[in-house]
Design a protein around this motif. Sequence first.
Motif, PDB file in Angstrom:
ATOM      1  N   GLU A  93       0.834  -1.202   0.000  1.00  0.00           N
ATOM      2  CA  GLU A  93       0.000   0.000   0.000  1.00  0.00           C
ATOM      3  C   GLU A  93       0.872   1.256   0.000  1.00  0.00           C
ATOM      4  N   ALA A  94       1.958   1.253   0.772  1.00  0.00           N
ATOM      5  CA  ALA A  94       2.864   2.404   0.826  1.00  0.00           C
ATOM      6  C   ALA A  94       3.529   2.633  -0.530  1.00  0.00           C
ATOM      7  N   GLN A  95       3.952   1.546  -1.181  1.00  0.00           N
ATOM      8  CA  GLN A  95       4.572   1.665  -2.505  1.00  0.00           C
ATOM      9  C   GLN A  95       3.570   2.204  -3.517  1.00  0.00           C
ATOM     10  N   LYS A  96       2.313   1.744  -3.405  1.00  0.00           N
ATOM     11  CA  LYS A  96       1.260   2.197  -4.313  1.00  0.00           C
ATOM     12  C   LYS A  96       1.018   3.699  -4.138  1.00  0.00           C
ATOM     13  N   ARG A  97       0.991   4.179  -2.890  1.00  0.00           N
ATOM     14  CA  ARG A  97       0.800   5.611  -2.622  1.00  0.00           C
ATOM     15  C   ARG A  97       1.957   6.427  -3.189  1.00  0.00           C
ATOM     16  N   GLN A  98       3.196   5.938  -3.005  1.00  0.00           N
ATOM     17  CA  GLN A  98       4.363   6.653  -3.528  1.00  0.00           C
ATOM     18  C   GLN A  98       4.322   6.736  -5.049  1.00  0.00           C
ATOM     19  N   LYS A  99       3.938   5.648  -5.685  1.00  0.00           N
ATOM     20  CA  LYS A  99       3.852   5.609  -7.149  1.00  0.00           C
ATOM     21  C   LYS A  99       2.806   6.606  -7.638  1.00  0.00           C
ATOM     22  N   GLU A 100       1.681   6.677  -6.946  1.00  0.00           N
ATOM     23  CA  GLU A 100       0.610   7.604  -7.310  1.00  0.00           C
ATOM     24  C   GLU A 100       1.078   9.051  -7.147  1.00  0.00           C
ATOM     25  N   GLN A 101       1.819   9.340  -6.087  1.00  0.00           N
ATOM     26  CA  GLN A 101       2.332  10.689  -5.877  1.00  0.00           C
ATOM     27  C   GLN A 101       3.318  11.081  -6.971  1.00  0.00           C
ATOM     28  N   ARG A 102       4.188  10.141  -7.362  1.00  0.00           N
ATOM     29  CA  ARG A 102       5.147  10.434  -8.440  1.00  0.00           C
ATOM     30  C   ARG A 102       4.426  10.687  -9.747  1.00  0.00           C
ATOM     31  N   LYS A 103       3.334   9.949  -9.987  1.00  0.00           N
ATOM     32  CA  LYS A 103       2.593  10.095 -11.229  1.00  0.00           C
ATOM     33  C   LYS A 103       1.934  11.466 -11.311  1.00  0.00           C
ATOM     34  N   ASN A 104       1.461  11.989 -10.170  1.00  0.00           N
ATOM     35  CA  ASN A 104       0.775  13.275 -10.152  1.00  0.00           C
ATOM     36  C   ASN A 104       1.730  14.458 -10.088  1.00  0.00           C
ATOM     37  N   GLN A 105       3.031  14.189  -9.951  1.00  0.00           N
ATOM     38  CA  GLN A 105       4.019  15.243  -9.834  1.00  0.00           C
ATOM     39  C   GLN A 105       4.301  15.846 -11.205  1.00  0.00           C
ATOM     40  N   LYS A 106       4.373  17.173 -11.280  1.00  0.00           N
ATOM     41  CA  LYS A 106       4.649  17.856 -12.546  1.00  0.00           C
ATOM     42  C   LYS A 106       6.002  18.541 -12.444  1.00  0.00           C
ATOM     43  N   VAL A 107       6.872  18.278 -13.393  1.00  0.00           N
ATOM     44  CA  VAL A 107       8.190  18.909 -13.429  1.00  0.00           C
ATOM     45  C   VAL A 107       8.072  20.175 -14.271  1.00  0.00           C
ATOM     46  N   VAL A 108       8.363  21.322 -13.654  1.00  0.00           N
ATOM     47  CA  VAL A 108       8.279  22.592 -14.358  1.00  0.00           C
ATOM     48  C   VAL A 108       9.622  22.874 -15.010  1.00  0.00           C
ATOM     49  N   GLN A 109       9.577  23.127 -16.319  1.00  0.00           N
ATOM     50  CA  GLN A 109      10.797  23.440 -17.047  1.00  0.00           C
ATOM     51  C   GLN A 109      10.810  24.929 -17.378  1.00  0.00           C
ATOM     52  N   VAL A 110      11.992  25.448 -17.619  1.00  0.00           N
ATOM     53  CA  VAL A 110      12.120  26.833 -18.052  1.00  0.00           C
ATOM     54  C   VAL A 110      12.449  26.805 -19.541  1.00  0.00           C
ATOM     55  N   LYS A 111      11.522  27.315 -20.349  1.00  0.00           N
ATOM     56  CA  LYS A 111      11.721  27.377 -21.795  1.00  0.00           C
ATOM     57  C   LYS A 111      12.228  28.768 -22.151  1.00  0.00           C
ATOM     58  N   GLU A 112      13.086  28.847 -23.145  1.00  0.00           N
ATOM     59  CA  GLU A 112      13.696  30.117 -23.501  1.00  0.00           C
ATOM     60  C   GLU A 112      13.164  30.603 -24.840  1.00  0.00           C
ATOM     61  N   VAL A 113      12.816  31.889 -24.891  1.00  0.00           N
ATOM     62  CA  VAL A 113      12.401  32.528 -26.141  1.00  0.00           C
ATOM     63  C   VAL A 113      13.385  33.658 -26.387  1.00  0.00           C
ATOM     64  N   ARG A 114      14.134  33.568 -27.504  1.00  0.00           N
ATOM     65  CA  ARG A 114      15.167  34.570 -27.812  1.00  0.00           C
ATOM     66  C   ARG A 114      14.591  35.660 -28.706  1.00  0.00           C
ATOM     67  N   MET A 115      15.003  36.884 -28.408  1.00  0.00           N
ATOM     68  CA  MET A 115      14.553  38.033 -29.195  1.00  0.00           C
ATOM     69  C   MET A 115      15.713  39.003 -29.383  1.00  0.00           C
ATOM     70  N   SER A 116      15.427  40.055 -30.147  1.00  0.00           N
ATOM     71  CA  SER A 116      16.408  41.108 -30.393  1.00  0.00           C
ATOM     72  C   SER A 116      15.743  42.452 -30.074  1.00  0.00           C
ATOM     73  N   PRO A 117      16.522  43.473 -29.713  1.00  0.00           N
ATOM     74  CA  PRO A 117      15.905  44.766 -29.423  1.00  0.00           C
ATOM     75  C   PRO A 117      15.233  45.396 -30.646  1.00  0.00           C
ATOM     76  N   VAL A 118      15.674  45.025 -31.845  1.00  0.00           N
ATOM     77  CA  VAL A 118      15.101  45.590 -33.066  1.00  0.00           C
ATOM     78  C   VAL A 118      14.174  44.570 -33.737  1.00  0.00           C
TER      79      VAL A 118
END
Length: 172
Positions: A70-95
């Motif tokens: 049961e403990a392993q099942k709960r841990q697996k469920e928590q990992r499944k619901n976890q969202k990893v936030v990434q930082v995406k980059e958008v490059r621009m120029s002043p002009v």
Amino acid sequence: MARQPRQVDLVNDNIRASRVLLIHEGKQEEMSTRDAQNIADDLGQDLVLVQANAVPPVAKIMDWGKAKFEAQKRQKEQRKNQKVVQVKEVRMSPVIDSGDFETRKKAAIKFLEKGNKVKLNLRFRGRMITHQDIGREVLERMANELDDIAKVEQRAKMDGRQMFLVLAPKKG
């Protein structure tokens, strides 16, 4: 790299204490570990140490295999619901031209809707570095246009020849 000792579950014969405080059927009773083990064996279950550091150690009678599963099942469920936030980059120029600006804006919207943070990166080339105010205006304009779906996590900041601003998706 040193090997880590394998953790041994404090169950049945792995319990080294001579006396335990047995919690069973709503009662607490201090007894020898051997007697507690005999009670658990009679019931066809396991004697599990739930608080090893207490004096005397606290033990319970339960189905250890089921509890561990049961403990392993709960841990697996928590990992499944976890969202990893990434930082995406958008490059621009002043002009940057308006068409390119809209393309970068669409890319940023797509990243934000997926729940990722967006780092707006503005590169200054050559003599553009003397007009940092223009670059700051471009970043602020993008932040203002994405204001309905994103909040500014980090204001525009210079880093060498680059200026960047970090946006995070709004909750809800």
